[in-house]
Design a protein around this motif. Structure first.
Motif, PDB file in Angstrom:
ATOM      1  N   LEU A 152      26.494  -6.441  28.446  1.00 32.74           N
ATOM      2  CA  LEU A 152      25.377  -5.964  27.642  1.00 32.74           C
ATOM      3  C   LEU A 152      24.290  -7.029  27.478  1.00 32.74           C
ATOM      4  CD1 LEU A 152      27.316  -4.087  24.805  1.00 32.74           C
ATOM      5  CD2 LEU A 152      26.048  -3.048  26.687  1.00 32.74           C
ATOM      6  N   VAL A 153      23.051  -6.591  27.604  1.00 29.94           N
ATOM      7  CA  VAL A 153      21.890  -7.446  27.334  1.00 29.94           C
ATOM      8  C   VAL A 153      20.951  -6.668  26.410  1.00 29.94           C
ATOM      9  CG1 VAL A 153      22.039  -8.673  29.536  1.00 29.94           C
ATOM     10  CG2 VAL A 153      20.629  -6.613  29.377  1.00 29.94           C
ATOM     11  N   GLU A 154      19.995  -7.383  25.822  1.00 31.51           N
ATOM     12  CA  GLU A 154      19.049  -6.736  24.914  1.00 31.51           C
ATOM     13  C   GLU A 154      17.747  -6.420  25.638  1.00 31.51           C
ATOM     14  OE1 GLU A 154      16.704  -7.536  20.656  1.00 31.51           O
ATOM     15  OE2 GLU A 154      17.834  -9.156  21.632  1.00 31.51           O
ATOM     16  N   TRP A 155      17.374  -5.168  25.610  1.00 32.37           N
ATOM     17  CA  TRP A 155      16.042  -4.755  26.065  1.00 32.37           C
ATOM     18  C   TRP A 155      15.216  -4.592  24.793  1.00 32.37           C
ATOM     19  CZ3 TRP A 155      14.932   0.582  28.852  1.00 32.37           C
ATOM     20  CH2 TRP A 155      13.568   0.667  29.146  1.00 32.37           C
ATOM     21  N   VAL A 156      14.326  -5.544  24.573  1.00 30.43           N
ATOM     22  CA  VAL A 156      13.583  -5.588  23.322  1.00 30.43           C
ATOM     23  C   VAL A 156      12.813  -4.281  23.133  1.00 30.43           C
ATOM     24  CG1 VAL A 156      11.802  -6.800  22.005  1.00 30.43           C
ATOM     25  CG2 VAL A 156      13.392  -8.100  23.441  1.00 30.43           C
ATOM     26  N   GLY A 157      13.068  -3.644  22.005  1.00 31.51           N
ATOM     27  CA  GLY A 157      12.432  -2.371  21.705  1.00 31.51           C
ATOM     28  C   GLY A 157      13.345  -1.186  21.914  1.00 31.51           C
ATOM     29  N   ALA A 158      14.429  -1.370  22.679  1.00 34.69           N
ATOM     30  CA  ALA A 158      15.384  -0.287  22.906  1.00 34.69           C
ATOM     31  C   ALA A 158      16.295  -0.153  21.691  1.00 34.69           C
ATOM     32  CB  ALA A 158      16.210  -0.553  24.157  1.00 34.69           C
ATOM     33  N   PRO A 159      16.801   1.033  21.419  1.00 33.85           N
ATOM     34  CA  PRO A 159      17.626   1.233  20.214  1.00 33.85           C
ATOM     35  C   PRO A 159      18.993   0.550  20.274  1.00 33.85           C
ATOM     36  CG  PRO A 159      17.557   3.240  21.537  1.00 33.85           C
ATOM     37  CD  PRO A 159      16.568   2.301  22.147  1.00 33.85           C
ATOM     38  N   LYS A 160      19.469   0.229  21.471  1.00 35.23           N
ATOM     39  CA  LYS A 160      20.788  -0.398  21.565  1.00 35.23           C
ATOM     40  C   LYS A 160      20.849  -1.274  22.818  1.00 35.23           C
ATOM     41  CE  LYS A 160      22.703   3.686  23.893  1.00 35.23           C
ATOM     42  NZ  LYS A 160      23.723   4.740  23.868  1.00 35.23           N
ATOM     43  N   PRO A 161      21.837  -2.190  22.888  1.00 35.41           N
ATOM     44  CA  PRO A 161      21.976  -3.047  24.084  1.00 35.41           C
ATOM     45  C   PRO A 161      22.240  -2.214  25.334  1.00 35.41           C
ATOM     46  CG  PRO A 161      23.279  -3.897  22.262  1.00 35.41           C
ATOM     47  CD  PRO A 161      22.810  -2.541  21.846  1.00 35.41           C
ATOM     48  N   GLN A 162      21.881  -2.771  26.486  1.00 38.40           N
ATOM     49  CA  GLN A 162      21.988  -2.069  27.762  1.00 38.40           C
ATOM     50  C   GLN A 162      23.064  -2.703  28.649  1.00 38.40           C
ATOM     51  OE1 GLN A 162      19.831   0.683  28.365  1.00 38.40           O
ATOM     52  NE2 GLN A 162      19.431   0.311  26.194  1.00 38.40           N
ATOM     53  N   ALA A 163      23.784  -1.867  29.376  1.00 40.93           N
ATOM     54  CA  ALA A 163      24.753  -2.373  30.366  1.00 40.93           C
ATOM     55  C   ALA A 163      23.963  -2.857  31.581  1.00 40.93           C
ATOM     56  CB  ALA A 163      25.731  -1.280  30.762  1.00 40.93           C
ATOM     57  N   PRO A 213       5.100  -6.808  30.677  1.00 41.62           N
ATOM     58  CA  PRO A 213       6.404  -6.513  31.287  1.00 41.62           C
ATOM     59  C   PRO A 213       7.499  -6.374  30.241  1.00 41.62           C
ATOM     60  CG  PRO A 213       5.309  -8.316  32.427  1.00 41.62           C
ATOM     61  CD  PRO A 213       4.518  -8.066  31.177  1.00 41.62           C
ATOM     62  N   PRO A 214       8.524  -5.579  30.519  1.00 42.50           N
ATOM     63  CA  PRO A 214       9.634  -5.417  29.570  1.00 42.50           C
ATOM     64  C   PRO A 214      10.342  -6.745  29.306  1.00 42.50           C
ATOM     65  CG  PRO A 214      10.206  -4.514  31.715  1.00 42.50           C
ATOM     66  CD  PRO A 214       8.743  -4.830  31.763  1.00 42.50           C
ATOM     67  N   ASN A 215      10.797  -6.903  28.096  1.00 46.22           N
ATOM     68  CA  ASN A 215      11.467  -8.142  27.685  1.00 46.22           C
ATOM     69  C   ASN A 215      12.982  -7.942  27.674  1.00 46.22           C
ATOM     70  OD1 ASN A 215       9.116  -9.833  26.994  1.00 46.22           O
ATOM     71  ND2 ASN A 215       8.761  -8.261  25.419  1.00 46.22           N
ATOM     72  N   ILE A 216      13.679  -8.802  28.391  1.00 47.33           N
ATOM     73  CA  ILE A 216      15.144  -8.774  28.436  1.00 47.33           C
ATOM     74  C   ILE A 216      15.667 -10.073  27.850  1.00 47.33           C
ATOM     75  CG2 ILE A 216      17.194  -8.602  29.897  1.00 47.33           C
ATOM     76  CD1 ILE A 216      15.560  -6.040  29.763  1.00 47.33           C
ATOM     77  N   ARG A 217      16.624  -9.975  26.943  1.00 50.90           N
ATOM     78  CA  ARG A 217      17.231 -11.165  26.336  1.00 50.90           C
ATOM     79  C   ARG A 217      18.728 -11.177  26.664  1.00 50.90           C
ATOM     80  NH1 ARG A 217      12.771 -11.948  26.424  1.00 50.90           N
ATOM     81  NH2 ARG A 217      11.229 -12.201  24.756  1.00 50.90           N
ATOM     82  N   THR A 218      19.188 -12.295  27.191  1.00 51.81           N
ATOM     83  CA  THR A 218      20.607 -12.413  27.556  1.00 51.81           C
ATOM     84  C   THR A 218      21.393 -13.293  26.589  1.00 51.81           C
ATOM     85  OG1 THR A 218      20.305 -14.365  28.969  1.00 51.81           O
ATOM     86  CG2 THR A 218      19.966 -12.208  29.992  1.00 51.81           C
ATOM     87  N   ASN A 219      20.700 -13.941  25.647  1.00 52.19           N
ATOM     88  CA  ASN A 219      21.384 -14.904  24.776  1.00 52.19           C
ATOM     89  C   ASN A 219      20.992 -14.754  23.315  1.00 52.19           C
ATOM     90  OD1 ASN A 219      18.767 -15.776  24.948  1.00 52.19           O
ATOM     91  ND2 ASN A 219      19.234 -17.711  25.998  1.00 52.19           N
ATOM     92  N   SER A 220      20.498 -13.586  22.926  1.00 47.66           N
ATOM     93  CA  SER A 220      20.081 -13.368  21.545  1.00 47.66           C
ATOM     94  C   SER A 220      21.288 -13.064  20.663  1.00 47.66           C
ATOM     95  CB  SER A 220      19.080 -12.216  21.478  1.00 47.66           C
ATOM     96  OG  SER A 220      19.710 -10.996  21.851  1.00 47.66           O
ATOM     97  N   GLU A 221      21.054 -13.030  19.350  1.00 47.36           N
ATOM     98  CA  GLU A 221      22.130 -12.713  18.414  1.00 47.36           C
ATOM     99  C   GLU A 221      22.631 -11.279  18.616  1.00 47.36           C
ATOM    100  OE1 GLU A 221      24.008 -14.390  16.173  1.00 47.36           O
ATOM    101  OE2 GLU A 221      23.114 -16.117  17.186  1.00 47.36           O
TER     102      GLU A 221
END
Length: 699
Positions: free
Chosen positions: A53-64, A81-89
């Motif tokens: 799971l990673v975070e797609w900023v703005g999405a309601p839940k983490p993404q596979a 561009p869409p923001n992806i976070r791999t190390n957020s809380e």
């Protein structure tokens, strides 16, 4: 042109191919490390472990991240561009939740689990696991499943990643493992509670991220940190798979694959993986001399002196046959000795083979797998003649299946109908059917006509008739298998030494006898260099000097036995069926008084006052490279380099074609060489082998 998309990964903007998954983009471009259990780059995406799971900023839940492609991401509302976070809380909390659920039913088996030290779950638990459980419910237990003599199961440890299911279905080509039931009752099982029939089944052990599937022969033998490892080359067939040999205290305990996209990807056959127990059984560890019908132990000097005396006879009465597992250095040393004696009776081909070395007037391309193994994926139509790729070369077969499954490869077979792991058109059984295909207008001939990259695969059994080789060459020429940038002519060898022997011209000289003639009694003294796959009945009244590793067929008829080192005990060069030269390494010391083959031959030459001009392996290789420059090009497969100058006349001789069915190359997959025949594990596999599924067509 590649469809590039902009994406922001952990605060840095990157241009990434649109068909990349988020996992690929984050790891390759963002430098992130994404944990995963179900995802594997060579298998279809399942997306069922949720560890990635990673975070797609703005999405309601983490993404596979394994199941979402970059092109499916929409830009932000402001067009950035869409923001992806791999190390957020958010990511850390999500992964910790997934890990907590995975460990709810997982047993505390780490101290007794063979996967300990190499366990993905263990590793990821260090980063995302809790130090205490919040669940008081009893853990779920699952019955172990029988998967045959190779794979040990402890299914309570299973986390239902389904890697094994996808491998055995997609790569192995047999639907024998599946996920049964749902929810808490879900479990991986074999449908019929029978042994797995795939000759590639051992790869599920490497794929399993926990200790649910482990190696049955290796169970409780060692911990990974106790093992010494070397990278080497497999000799169980002619593919030359890259392997890692793990040993402890002078004993080989495990063989694993090394990733090489050009050859074996990251798979190996069960024979390659589990044959290691045969390396320590029925070994020849001292010289022997036969007196009054019985073998007695002797010293090296005595055995070499007697061998030298027997080889000092008339050259026409002496012959030598090189076996299937020989390295180039041993064949080079023996050839140099025979040349110094004026002996022209030598052969490294199976009995009856009509493949010609360059010294016999042939062309190197005529006996190679010119398409290359990786090049199979570029082919659109393949004709198999007198071969069963599933048994002759399992890793070539997996590449054929991959191309059939993913790229729509059309396959035709002339020869015995066999159970392959893909659909094929059975076009006949005899050489006459090859000629009929040339004259055919529709059907499979039409597919060959339309093909941009057609290929032909010819088995060693078919290569025992020059007329068959000639008609195959005629067919290849008619259907455009030789063209600029493509050479579709392929010989499917079954032995690791075959191409090396042909490259060295370890073949009969002018007026010399081949394997068949020598085994029929054409010479009085025969040197068997690890040659056990020959008919020894005609040698019982001859004087036989056997240089080999095991008490197999060659040793049974030998008058002198000179014990040599197995492939794990010596450094050697091996040329695979593509013509690719690779270097095998020393893993353990030779058994007892055994020596490397080339060293035995060098010592023998000294006893004959014909001392060879090298005293160590480096000097031998220098002479090998000087006399045969092809061996100096390590890890190079010539492929289509010389397709334009391919000489069809050098392939075979036109003659009458037989209506008899083409023969088989490998009839007992688990017993193809002395090491395999000495292995208890291979004997168990042979006993479990479902011949109806593996050797016969499913009709």
């Amino acid at each position: 042109m590649t469809d590039l998309r902009k994406i922001n990964i952990d605060g840095a903007e990157h241009e990434v191919p649109g068909d990349y998954t988020l996992m690929q983009a984050c790891e390759e471009y963002g430098g992130a490390e994404i944990p995963r259990f179900c995802y594997h780059k060579r298998l279809s995406v399942a997306g069922n472990c949720r560890m990635c799971l990673v975070e797609w900023v703005g999405a309601p839940k983490p993404q596979a991240s394994c199941a979402l492609q970059v092109k499916d991401l929409r830009p932000n509302r402001d067009g950035t561009p869409p923001n992806i976070r791999t190390n957020s809380e958010v990511v850390k909390k999500a992964r910790e939740g997934v890990m907590e659920f995975l460990l709810i039913n997982h047993p505390l088996d780490c101290p007794i689990c063979d996967q300990g030290g190499e366990c993905d779950l263990q590793d990821q638990a260090m980063g995302y696991g809790r130090d205490a459980t919040r669940f008081e419910e009893n853990k779920r237990a699952v019955d172990d499943k029988f998967m045959g003599p190779l794979v040990r199961t402890v299914m309570t440890r299973c986390i239902q990643c389904t890697r094994c299911v996808r491998f055995i279905t997609e790569v192995g080509g047999v639907e024998e493992i599946g996920l049964a039931a749902r929810g808490e009752d879900a479990e991986i099982t074999t449908y019929l509670e029978k042994s797995l029939t795939s000759e590639m089944s051992g790869n599920v052990i490497d794929l399993c991220p926990v200790g649910a599937l482990t190696s049955k022969p290796y169970a409780f033998n060692a911990r990974p940190w106790e093992l010494e490892s070397v990278e080497s080359i497999d000799v169980m067939d002619a593919v030359g798979a890259n392997i890692r040999i793990d040993s402890r205290r002078g004993r080989v305990l495990r063989i694993l694959p090394i990733e090489n996209d050009a050859i074996n990807e990251e798979w190996i056959s069960d024979k390659t993986r589990f044959v290691w127990d045969g390396l320590g059984r029925q070994r020849l560890d001292a010289p022997y001399i036969r007196e009054n019908g019985k073998l007695r132990k002797a010293g090296w000097d005595e055995a070499l002196a007697l061998s030298a005396e027997k080889l000092n006879g008339a050259p026409e009465t002496i012959g030598a046959i090189a076996g299937d597992l020989q390295d180039a250095e041993s064949m080079k040393a023996l050839k140099d000795l025979l040349d110094s004696l004026g002996v022209v009776n030598m052969d490294s081909r199976p009995a009856g083979s009509k493949l010609k070395s360059v010294a016999m007037g042939g062309a190197r391309e005529a006996y190679l797998f010119n398409t290359t193994i990786a090049g199979i994926e570029q082919a659109d139509v393949c004709l198999v003649v007198g071969a069963n790729p599933r048994l002759d070369a399992p890793l070539v077969n997996t590449r054929l299946r991959k191309t059939w499954l993913n790229f729509g490869l059309e396959v035709g077979l002339i020869g015995k109908a066999v159970g392959l792991t893909y659909d094929y058109a059975h076009l006949g059984t005899s050489a006459q059917d090859i000629e009929a295909l040339i004259d055919q207008k529709g059907g499979f001939a039409a597919l060959l006509n339309k093909a941009e990259r057609p290929m032909i695969i010819i088995g060693e059994a078919a290569a025992q008739d020059e007329a068959v080789l000639a008609v195959c060459a005629k067919l290849a020429d008619k259907f455009g298998m030789f063209k600029e940038g493509w050479n579709g002519w392929n010989i499917l060898h079954t032995a690791a030494s075959r191409v090396g022997g042909l490259d060295l011209s370890f073949t009969p000289g002018e007026g010399g006898h081949d394997t068949q003639a020598m085994c029929s009694g054409a010479v009085e003294t025969v040197v068997l260099l690890g040659a056990d796959e020959v008919d020894t009945d005609g040698l019982k009244d001859k004087f036989v000097i056997y240089i080999g590793t095991h008490g197999d067929k060659g040793a049974h008829v030998a008058d002198i036995i000179l014990p040599s080192a197995a492939y794990t005990e010596k450094g050697g060069l091996y040329t695979n069926l593509e013509g690719r030269v690779q270097l095998g390494a020393v893993s353990v010391a030779p058994k007892g008084e055994a020596k490397p083959d080339w060293a035995i031959i060098r010592a023998l030459s000294g006893h004959m006052d014909k001392a060879l001009p090298y005293d160590n392996l480096e000097q031998l290789r220098e002479k090998l490279f000087a006399d045969n420059p092809v061996f100096a090009s390590l890890d190079h497969a010539p492929g289509h380099d010389s397709a334009a100058s391919f000489d069809l006349a050098a392939i075979g001789k036109v003659g009458e074609l037989s209506a008899a069915p083409l023969g088989e190359n490998v009839t007992e997959f688990y017993f193809t060489n002395p090491i395999a025949r000495a292995s208890n594990v291979m004997a168990e596999c042979a006993a479990q082998d479902d011949t109806a599924n593996v050797k016969e067509a499913a009709e």
